[in-house]
Design a protein around this motif. Structure first.
Motif, PDB file in Angstrom:
ATOM      1  N   ARG A 205       0.833  -1.210   0.000  1.00 23.50           N
ATOM      2  CA  ARG A 205       0.000   0.000   0.000  1.00 23.50           C
ATOM      3  C   ARG A 205       0.864   1.255   0.000  1.00 23.50           C
ATOM      4  NH1 ARG A 205      -3.212  -2.796   3.883  1.00 23.50           N
ATOM      5  NH2 ARG A 205      -2.406  -1.447   5.550  1.00 23.50           N
ATOM      6  N   ALA A 206       1.946   1.231   0.768  1.00 25.90           N
ATOM      7  CA  ALA A 206       2.830   2.392   0.821  1.00 25.90           C
ATOM      8  C   ALA A 206       3.513   2.620  -0.522  1.00 25.90           C
ATOM      9  CB  ALA A 206       3.873   2.207   1.915  1.00 25.90           C
ATOM     10  N   VAL A 207       3.931   1.539  -1.180  1.00 25.12           N
ATOM     11  CA  VAL A 207       4.574   1.662  -2.484  1.00 25.12           C
ATOM     12  C   VAL A 207       3.593   2.190  -3.527  1.00 25.12           C
ATOM     13  CG1 VAL A 207       5.578   0.348  -4.404  1.00 25.12           C
ATOM     14  CG2 VAL A 207       6.351  -0.073  -2.056  1.00 25.12           C
ATOM     15  N   SER A 208       2.352   1.745  -3.444  1.00 24.97           N
ATOM     16  CA  SER A 208       1.365   2.127  -4.459  1.00 24.97           C
ATOM     17  C   SER A 208       1.060   3.619  -4.446  1.00 24.97           C
ATOM     18  CB  SER A 208       0.064   1.341  -4.268  1.00 24.97           C
ATOM     19  OG  SER A 208      -0.603   1.743  -3.078  1.00 24.97           O
ATOM     20  N   ASP A 209       1.379   4.299  -3.356  1.00 24.54           N
ATOM     21  CA  ASP A 209       1.162   5.742  -3.291  1.00 24.54           C
ATOM     22  C   ASP A 209       2.145   6.516  -4.173  1.00 24.54           C
ATOM     23  OD1 ASP A 209      -0.928   5.493  -1.539  1.00 24.54           O
ATOM     24  OD2 ASP A 209       0.307   5.750   0.249  1.00 24.54           O
ATOM     25  N   GLY A 210       3.196   5.812  -4.654  1.00 27.95           N
ATOM     26  CA  GLY A 210       4.151   6.457  -5.536  1.00 27.95           C
ATOM     27  C   GLY A 210       5.194   7.238  -4.765  1.00 27.95           C
ATOM     28  N   PRO A 211       6.118   7.907  -5.482  1.00 24.57           N
ATOM     29  CA  PRO A 211       7.157   8.712  -4.811  1.00 24.57           C
ATOM     30  C   PRO A 211       6.552   9.695  -3.821  1.00 24.57           C
ATOM     31  CG  PRO A 211       7.607   8.512  -7.151  1.00 24.57           C
ATOM     32  CD  PRO A 211       6.254   7.907  -6.929  1.00 24.57           C
ATOM     33  N   VAL A 212       7.042   9.653  -2.614  1.00 22.97           N
ATOM     34  CA  VAL A 212       6.334  10.304  -1.514  1.00 22.97           C
ATOM     35  C   VAL A 212       6.280  11.815  -1.639  1.00 22.97           C
ATOM     36  CG1 VAL A 212       6.745   8.435   0.105  1.00 22.97           C
ATOM     37  CG2 VAL A 212       8.473  10.201  -0.161  1.00 22.97           C
ATOM     38  N   ARG A 213       7.335  12.412  -2.194  1.00 21.66           N
ATOM     39  CA  ARG A 213       7.378  13.879  -2.196  1.00 21.66           C
ATOM     40  C   ARG A 213       6.283  14.486  -3.072  1.00 21.66           C
ATOM     41  NH1 ARG A 213      12.633  15.166  -4.437  1.00 21.66           N
ATOM     42  NH2 ARG A 213      12.699  12.989  -5.075  1.00 21.66           N
ATOM     43  N   ALA A 214       5.784  13.687  -4.029  1.00 22.45           N
ATOM     44  CA  ALA A 214       4.731  14.200  -4.914  1.00 22.45           C
ATOM     45  C   ALA A 214       3.450  14.520  -4.149  1.00 22.45           C
ATOM     46  CB  ALA A 214       4.433  13.177  -6.008  1.00 22.45           C
ATOM     47  N   HIS A 215       3.310  13.974  -2.956  1.00 20.37           N
ATOM     48  CA  HIS A 215       2.082  14.152  -2.186  1.00 20.37           C
ATOM     49  C   HIS A 215       2.222  15.191  -1.087  1.00 20.37           C
ATOM     50  CE1 HIS A 215       0.487  10.712  -4.322  1.00 20.37           C
ATOM     51  NE2 HIS A 215       1.571  10.044  -4.000  1.00 20.37           N
ATOM     52  N   LEU A 216       3.388  15.816  -0.995  1.00 20.06           N
ATOM     53  CA  LEU A 216       3.561  16.862  -0.001  1.00 20.06           C
ATOM     54  C   LEU A 216       3.039  18.186  -0.553  1.00 20.06           C
ATOM     55  CD1 LEU A 216       7.172  16.112   1.296  1.00 20.06           C
ATOM     56  CD2 LEU A 216       5.010  15.375   2.299  1.00 20.06           C
ATOM     57  N   SER A 217       2.486  18.994   0.331  1.00 18.56           N
ATOM     58  CA  SER A 217       2.029  20.310  -0.106  1.00 18.56           C
ATOM     59  C   SER A 217       3.226  21.206  -0.402  1.00 18.56           C
ATOM     60  CB  SER A 217       1.167  20.953   0.984  1.00 18.56           C
ATOM     61  OG  SER A 217       1.987  21.379   2.062  1.00 18.56           O
ATOM     62  N   CYS A 218       2.963  22.300  -1.078  1.00 20.46           N
ATOM     63  CA  CYS A 218       4.047  23.242  -1.370  1.00 20.46           C
ATOM     64  C   CYS A 218       4.684  23.761  -0.079  1.00 20.46           C
ATOM     65  CB  CYS A 218       3.521  24.407  -2.206  1.00 20.46           C
ATOM     66  SG  CYS A 218       2.992  23.902  -3.862  1.00 20.46           S
ATOM     67  N   GLY A 219       3.831  24.020   0.933  1.00 18.97           N
ATOM     68  CA  GLY A 219       4.366  24.475   2.214  1.00 18.97           C
ATOM     69  C   GLY A 219       5.229  23.418   2.872  1.00 18.97           C
ATOM     70  N   ASN A 220       4.767  22.147   2.815  1.00 17.67           N
ATOM     71  CA  ASN A 220       5.577  21.050   3.355  1.00 17.67           C
ATOM     72  C   ASN A 220       6.952  21.033   2.701  1.00 17.67           C
ATOM     73  OD1 ASN A 220       2.719  18.785   3.312  1.00 17.67           O
ATOM     74  ND2 ASN A 220       3.450  20.087   4.980  1.00 17.67           N
ATOM     75  N   GLN A 221       6.950  21.103   1.381  1.00 13.99           N
ATOM     76  CA  GLN A 221       8.206  20.980   0.652  1.00 13.99           C
ATOM     77  C   GLN A 221       9.114  22.188   0.886  1.00 13.99           C
ATOM     78  OE1 GLN A 221       8.274  19.131  -3.278  1.00 13.99           O
ATOM     79  NE2 GLN A 221       6.047  18.982  -3.195  1.00 13.99           N
ATOM     80  N   ALA A 222       8.531  23.356   0.972  1.00 13.41           N
ATOM     81  CA  ALA A 222       9.344  24.555   1.200  1.00 13.41           C
ATOM     82  C   ALA A 222      10.122  24.441   2.507  1.00 13.41           C
ATOM     83  CB  ALA A 222       8.456  25.794   1.206  1.00 13.41           C
ATOM     84  N   HIS A 223       9.454  23.931   3.546  1.00  7.53           N
ATOM     85  CA  HIS A 223      10.145  23.718   4.809  1.00  7.53           C
ATOM     86  C   HIS A 223      11.275  22.697   4.654  1.00  7.53           C
ATOM     87  CE1 HIS A 223       6.729  25.772   6.763  1.00  7.53           C
ATOM     88  NE2 HIS A 223       7.554  25.932   7.785  1.00  7.53           N
TER      89      HIS A 223
END
Length: 601
Positions: free
Chosen positions: A31-49
């Protein structure tokens, strides 16, 4: 070569025992793998931090089109084995940039040195530090920004804790990165002789200090074959290191080249590429059986009998002490490294080391050749050793013959036909004994018991001249629930001196002794522990105890034994000071030693 029937049988038993737990684990990982590369699901604010401090790498990180490698490091200056990790993040980030990927330190984990805390109150935190390391690594990986992970750790509880975390994040590929052993100091038998002389009052404190400093003298792992170096063997034979990475000294060009190669390999096995290798698929029953086989063939540390069940359970694999015992019966002892011999791990490595040993075990059908590894399919690559050719890293075939048969031998001519570990059972409970350095005539001891509640009390009795006849020294209330299960290494010189005086002596304890018990027979990890009402709590001074490593029994010869009320110990002195008050919940909820003494798994 056909798989040895015992290896096949034990593996099938583990697989059957684990079918439900492993199935649930693999489903969670899928199930975790099926979500795909994890960073694609982070918000812009998450990633900026996450990327704010990453300078030139920001753009690549934000695009999320190339792998981002998380670094979990156990660096500190307190462990000689971990001091080289100080520079690793810089090396890794530079290698990642050259490979067109990115890397970030995800977090650090604590790493205590058992050599510093031996015989000290801090040792009562040692076993539980494994669970703390797993928790801390879990926090690091919880940022969910990583396509692969590099785990930087070497020593006693650090590697098992990191493996527990890696298995928990089993959908993420992981490569374990070692730092290597320090160069050889004074011979280990010379160091041991000074320790014994000091215990008898024949050497001064200054002489003892000089010997210790000449032995533990620089960056890298302590060179005896204790838990730290057993961990390194384990990571290689279980396929989590690159081939031949375990025992290359720190600060050498080859060591740095292997670190760079680990970065390149981690980048190559992410879900963004064509060779996706999540670590949860590597850590299956074959990997753990291979690890136990390596433990037996090398006479490794008994601490791994505690750690492997906890590590395995994190990946849905259920191990039992019977698995260790049955595999030990089938696997010959191929290595003699201190405390089981005079050589250190540098000598072992030079004599052919793991590449020779793995080749021998594969050819004899004693390892699963098809186990997945970070290097590829199967263990064949681990027959090869790394070298620098024109300044570039390459692998060549490892030795097919021992270069020193006093250190490592072929399966056809082993040091012993069976591994160095025995399972003990009887009316005193279940425990284990390491006999690879115990003389055959000392593997059966029957003598009156002297019962103690601390290692300090044993040493006080020794100094008072109270040991004058054959004795089974019982040190109880040393299990996880009592005081965190500290190692009892400081008893080794005392017991060795008694044995050298011609006495038959043995140790029986619900505590730990690790790989340094050496020539003294020691029944350790006895469970159920005394603090949980186990049989050791009913022992009395003078009871005749029989430790029979040949038959695999541990018993007391007392007709009224079962009807006795268990003794209770005042454990209040173990509850406070040097951080012990922070671990009350750990002591209260710790599992039994025969299942790993774990809290979080």
């Amino acid at each position: 070569m056909t798989l040895h029937p015992t290896i096949a049988r034990v593996t099938d038993r583990i697989r059957a025992r684990s079918v439900e737990a492993r199935g649930l684990y693999l489903e969670r990982m899928r199930r975790a793998v099926s979500d795909g590369p994890v960073r694609a699901h982070l918000s812009c604010g998450n990633q900026a931090h996450a990327y704010a401090a990453m300078g030139p790498a920001k753009e690549a990180l934000a695009a999320a089109k190339v792998p981002n490698i998380g670094i979990v490091t156990a660096y500190n200056d307190m462990l000689s084995a971990h001091q080289p990790f100080e520079r690793y993040p810089d090396i890794i980030r530079a290698a990642a940039a050259k490979a067109g990927v990115t890397a970030q330190v995800a977090g650090g984990v604590p790493a205590m040195c058992d050599g510093v805390t031996q015989g000290q109150p801090g040792m009562e935190l040692s076993l539980f530090s494994r669970d703390v390391i797993a928790l801390a690594a879990g926090v690091a990986m919880s940022h969910n920004c990583f396509d692969a992970a590099l785990y930087l750790g070497v020593c006693d509880k650090i590697v098992p804790g990191l493996v527990i975390a890696a298995a928990t994040f089993g959908h993420v590929p992981a490569v374990f990165v070692p730092a290597g052993p320090m160069t050889s100091g004074i011979p280990n038998d010379q160091k041991s002789a000074v320790r014994n002389a000091y215990a008898e009052g024949r050497a001064t404190r200054a002489e003892l200090m000089a010997a210790e400093m000449a032995s533990y003298h620089g960056p890298g792992t302590c060179t005896f074959y204790g838990t730290a170096n057993t961990n390194q063997m384990l990571m290689e034979i279980m396929g989590l290191h690159l081939p031949g990475a375990s025992f290359v000294n720190p600060g050498t060009p080859l060591r740095e080249a292997l670190t760079v190669a680990a970065v390149e390999r981690a980048a190559a096995i992410t879900a963004l590429g064509n060779d996706f290798r999540p670590v949860g698929e590597i850590l299956d029953e074959r990997a753990y059986v291979n690890g136990i086989v390596g433990l037996m063939a090398t006479g490794g540390s008994t601490n791994l009998v505690l750690h492997l069940p906890a590590m395995a359970r994190a990946s849905g694999v259920i191990l039992d002490l019977e698995d260790f015992a049955e595999l030990s019966e089938a696997v010959p002892l191929l290595a003699k490294v201190y405390p089981n011999g005079l050589a250190d791990v540098n000598h072992f490595h030079a004599a052919g080391g793991l590449q020779f040993l793995i080749g021998q075990l594969l050819d004899a059908g004693l390892l699963h050749p098809d186990a997945k590894t970070v290097a590829g399919e199967g263990l064949a690559a681990y027959r090869q050793e790394p070298v620098l050719e024109g300044g570039r890293l390459a692998w060549r075939d490892g030795p097919t013959a021992s270069l020193n048969d006093r250190i490592v031998r072929p399966v056809a001519d082993p040091f012993a036909p069976q591994g160095g570990l025995r399972l003990l059972g009887g009316n005193l409970g279940r425990g284990v004994i390491k006999i690879s350095a115990v003389a055959p005539e000392r593997q059966v001891i029957e003598a009156p018991a002297r019962v103690f509640h601390s290692q300090d009390a044993v040493k006080a009795a020794f100094k008072a001249g109270e040991f004058t006849s054959d004795t089974v020294v019982v040190v109880r209330f040393q299990g996880p629930k009592a005081n965190g299960m500290p190692e009892l290494h400081s008893l080794t010189p005392t017991l060795s001196v008694l044995q050298d005086r011609g006495l038959k002596v043995a140790l029986v304890t619900d505590g730990r002794m690790s790989g340094a018990s050496g020539k003294v027979p020691a029944a350790i990890h006895v469970a159920p522990e005394a603090a949980a009402g186990g049989p050791l709590a009913r022992l009395r001074d003078g009871d005749i105890v029989r430790l029979d490593a040949v038959a695999g029994t541990l018993s007391v010869l007392a007709p009224d034994f079962d009807s006795r009320s268990p003794a209770e110990a005042d454990l209040s002195a173990n509850e406070y000071g040097i951080g012990r008050e922070l671990f009350a919940a750990f002591r209260r909820h710790a599992g039994s030693a025969d299942t790993g003494g774990a809290l979080v798994i």
